[in-house]
Design an enzyme around this catalytic site. Structure first.
Site, short mmCIF file in Angstrom:
data_model
loop_
_atom_site.label_atom_id
_atom_site.label_comp_id
_atom_site.label_asym_id
_atom_site.label_seq_id
_atom_site.Cartn_x
_atom_site.Cartn_y
_atom_site.Cartn_z
N GLY A 4 1.65 3.05 -2.48
CA GLY A 4 1.32 3.97 -3.57
C GLY A 4 2.03 3.56 -4.85
O GLY A 4 2.33 4.40 -5.70
N LYS A 5 2.27 2.26 -4.98
CA LYS A 5 2.96 1.75 -6.19
C LYS A 5 2.16 2.05 -7.44
O LYS A 5 2.71 2.30 -8.50
CB LYS A 5 3.16 0.23 -6.09
N GLY A 6 0.81 2.02 -7.30
CA GLY A 6 -0.05 2.24 -8.45
C GLY A 6 0.25 3.57 -9.12
O GLY A 6 0.45 3.65 -10.33
N ASP A 33 0.81 -1.23 0.00
CA ASP A 33 0.00 0.00 0.00
C ASP A 33 0.84 1.27 0.00
O ASP A 33 0.42 2.31 0.50
CB ASP A 33 -0.95 0.04 1.22
N GLN A 56 1.91 -5.92 -3.22
CA GLN A 56 2.28 -5.99 -1.79
C GLN A 56 3.64 -5.32 -1.55
O GLN A 56 3.99 -4.41 -2.29
CB GLN A 56 2.28 -7.44 -1.28
N GLY A 64 -4.25 -4.04 -4.39
CA GLY A 64 -5.18 -3.01 -4.85
C GLY A 64 -4.40 -1.77 -5.15
O GLY A 64 -3.65 -1.29 -4.32
N HIS A 65 -4.53 -1.30 -6.36
CA HIS A 65 -3.86 -0.06 -6.72
C HIS A 65 -4.91 1.00 -6.97
O HIS A 65 -5.92 0.72 -7.62
CB HIS A 65 -3.07 -0.22 -8.01
N ARG A 113 1.67 -29.06 -7.56
CA ARG A 113 1.40 -29.52 -8.94
C ARG A 113 -0.06 -29.93 -9.11
O ARG A 113 -0.40 -30.82 -9.88
CB ARG A 113 2.33 -30.68 -9.35
N ARG A 126 -5.70 0.42 8.30
CA ARG A 126 -4.30 0.01 8.38
C ARG A 126 -3.69 0.45 9.70
O ARG A 126 -4.11 1.48 10.26
CB ARG A 126 -3.51 0.63 7.22
N THR A 179 -7.50 -0.80 -0.11
CA THR A 179 -8.23 -0.66 -1.38
C THR A 179 -9.09 -1.89 -1.62
O THR A 179 -10.19 -1.81 -2.15
CB THR A 179 -7.22 -0.54 -2.56
N THR A 180 -8.57 -3.05 -1.23
CA THR A 180 -9.27 -4.30 -1.51
C THR A 180 -10.28 -4.64 -0.42
O THR A 180 -11.38 -5.08 -0.70
CB THR A 180 -8.24 -5.44 -1.67
N VAL A 192 3.13 14.28 -3.02
CA VAL A 192 2.66 15.35 -2.13
C VAL A 192 1.14 15.45 -2.11
O VAL A 192 0.58 16.45 -1.66
CB VAL A 192 3.30 16.71 -2.53
N GLY A 193 0.48 14.43 -2.61
CA GLY A 193 -0.98 14.41 -2.62
C GLY A 193 -1.44 13.23 -3.44
O GLY A 193 -0.65 12.64 -4.18
#
Ligand code: GDP
Length: 433
Positions: free
Chosen positions: A15-17, A13, A223, A40-41, A142, A304, A298-299, A414-415
């Site tokens: 902010g990778k998105g 979480d 993640q 979740g992004h 398998r 948090r 997000t999901t 910054v936002g």
């Protein structure tokens, strides 16, 4: 610089998105390499919010190939819903490619996930109960069903039958007669196969074609490093490897295809679910971070846990991923807090100073963070676009972080909006073909 990996450098979480979205603008292909719809992004574009769970963030650019790599586990029902929603919002999804080797989340995986967590009670891991862990477990045993199996109903039925039998007995203590209908399941999944067929491809080969032509491919992790199955705070981890090295396995490339590794970290720390969190704040400051940072999953919508930035953990992430750059998000959330604290070492319950992230869980569980205090800053950062627009204390904070972990900070958030970023120094020399 054709191969660039983006990973979470904390507990997810980060902010990778948004960071992926910004870098994707200059890339030709974006590939997700692990995780499932537990990720979740969120991307905010021109005031419109997009939430993705499976589809790589790059989908908002119609001219870029967007791939779900073999390392991802896919719930076809969720994927289809996500595609439908994007189509409804007039996003062109024709550039999506799904690895034929990716594994599928089956209804029994979701049932097992829920039953497993319920059984653990207070010891539960805090999974999202989406069946991700059981799906990866079947992959290792398998017994997995792969995307390519959707294209042949006979094979699909046989494979489901073999995989389902052990689930029936595993579920029996929880449900007298678990609703596992081979016929219905085969029909349902076959129908996903028909619908998804145009998107199914050899995504590894697509990556090679792009990389060999000198085009830029972004490998997007889900993640975060501290949730890595091998290197995170096991067992309170995810069931895949979010570290940069996993991009090779999860997308089908070699280590020397990777030229840059970007780690995304918040200016503070958050964690969802159970597990050690040495800088956790359970006071007003933590509450403020939660509210100001909108720290809800997000999901799952879960609240948090929040805390100060942990530089011991961040330095560990830098080394594990061989990060070449950091993107620090949500600096704006810290405005008004004075002093700011960053953890620079831990103290074990026996009084020993721990400069490195401890590998031993018992030590980590009882470790206390020791902090360096830095002067806070005030005012709105939302309008800052250049390093010189940032308050001097904010710049000092970033400099301290960067020097402590030994990696340049190239981007600062910054936002929440896409435009609310400060590029530090030179913009990356990425260029879409
Ligand atoms: P991801 O899974 O790592 O992409 O992270 P999420 O999307 O779950 O969480 C990131 C959240 O923070 C999203 O709601 C973003 O819009 C928001 N966000 C990202 N960067 C910033 C930032 O710099 N400041 C603020 N205030 N919010 C941000």
């Amino acid at each position: 610089m054709p191969g660039l990996v983006i990973v979470g450098a904390q507990w997810g979480d980060e902010g990778k998105g948004k960071v992926t979205d910004l870098l994707a603008e200059r890339a030709d292909m974006i590939v997700r390499f692990q995780g499932g719809n537990n990720a979740g992004h969120t991307i905010i574009r021109d005031g419109e919010t997009f939430k993705f769970h499976l589809i790589p963030s790059g989908i908002l650019y119609p001219d870029k190939v967007c791939a779900i790599g073999n390392g991802v586990v896919i719930d076809p029902r969720v994927l289809w819903q996500e595609l439908d929603e994007l189509r409804r919002r007039r996003v062109d999804v024709s550039s999506l490619r799904i690895s034929a080797n990716a594994h599928l989340i089956m209804p029994y995986h979701v049932m097992l996930d829920t039953a497993g967590e319920a059984k653990l009670g207070k010891l539960s891991i805090g999974t999202t109960r989406r069946g991700i862990g059981p799906c990866y477990a079947d992959k290792a045993s398998r017994l997995g069903i792969r995307v390519q199996d959707l294209l042949d109903e006979k094979i699909l039925r046989k494979k489901i039958m073999a995989a389902m039998e052990p689930k029936r007995s595993a579920l029996r203590p929880y449900e007298k007669d678990p609703a596992l209908d081979l016929h219905a399941m085969t029909e349902e999944y076959s129908s996903y196969g028909h619908r998804l067929e145009p998107y199914i491809a050899d995504t590894a080969h697509l990556c090679w074609t792009e990389l060999d032509a000198g085009r830029t491919v972004i490998f997007e992790g889900a993640q975060g490093t501290l949730l890595d199955l091998d290197h995170g705070t096991y067992p309170f981890v995810t069931s895949s490897n979010p570290v940069a090295g996993a991009a090779c396995v999860g997308a089908g490339i070699g280590p020397s295809d990777i030229d840059e590794v970007w780690g995304v970290a918040k200016a503070y720390a958050t964690r969802v679910g159970a597990g050690p969190f040495p800088t956790e704040l359970e006071d007003e400051t933590g509450r403020l971070m939660l509210e100001r940072g909108h720290e809800f999953g997000t999901t799952t919508g879960r609240e948090r846990r929040t805390g100060w930035l942990d530089l011991v953990a961040l330095r560990y992430a830098v080394r594990l991923n061989t990060l070449t750059a950091l993107a620090i998000t949500k600096l704006d959330v810290l405005a008004g807090l004075d002093p700011l604290k960053v953890a620079v070492r831990y103290r074990s319950s026996e009084g020993a100073a721990l400069e490195e992230f401890p590998y031993h869980q018992s030590i980590l569980h009882s470790a206390e963070a020791e902090y360096k205090e830095l002067p806070g800053f005030s005012g709105e950062l939302g309008e800052c676009r250049d390093e010189s627009d940032l308050p001097p204390q904010a710049r000092d904070y970033l400099r301290f972080v960067s020097e402590f972990v030994g990696v340049p900070i190239r981007l600062v958030g910054v936002g929440p909006d896409r435009e609310q970023v400060v590029w530090m120094g030179e913009r990356p020399a990425l260029k879409a073909a």
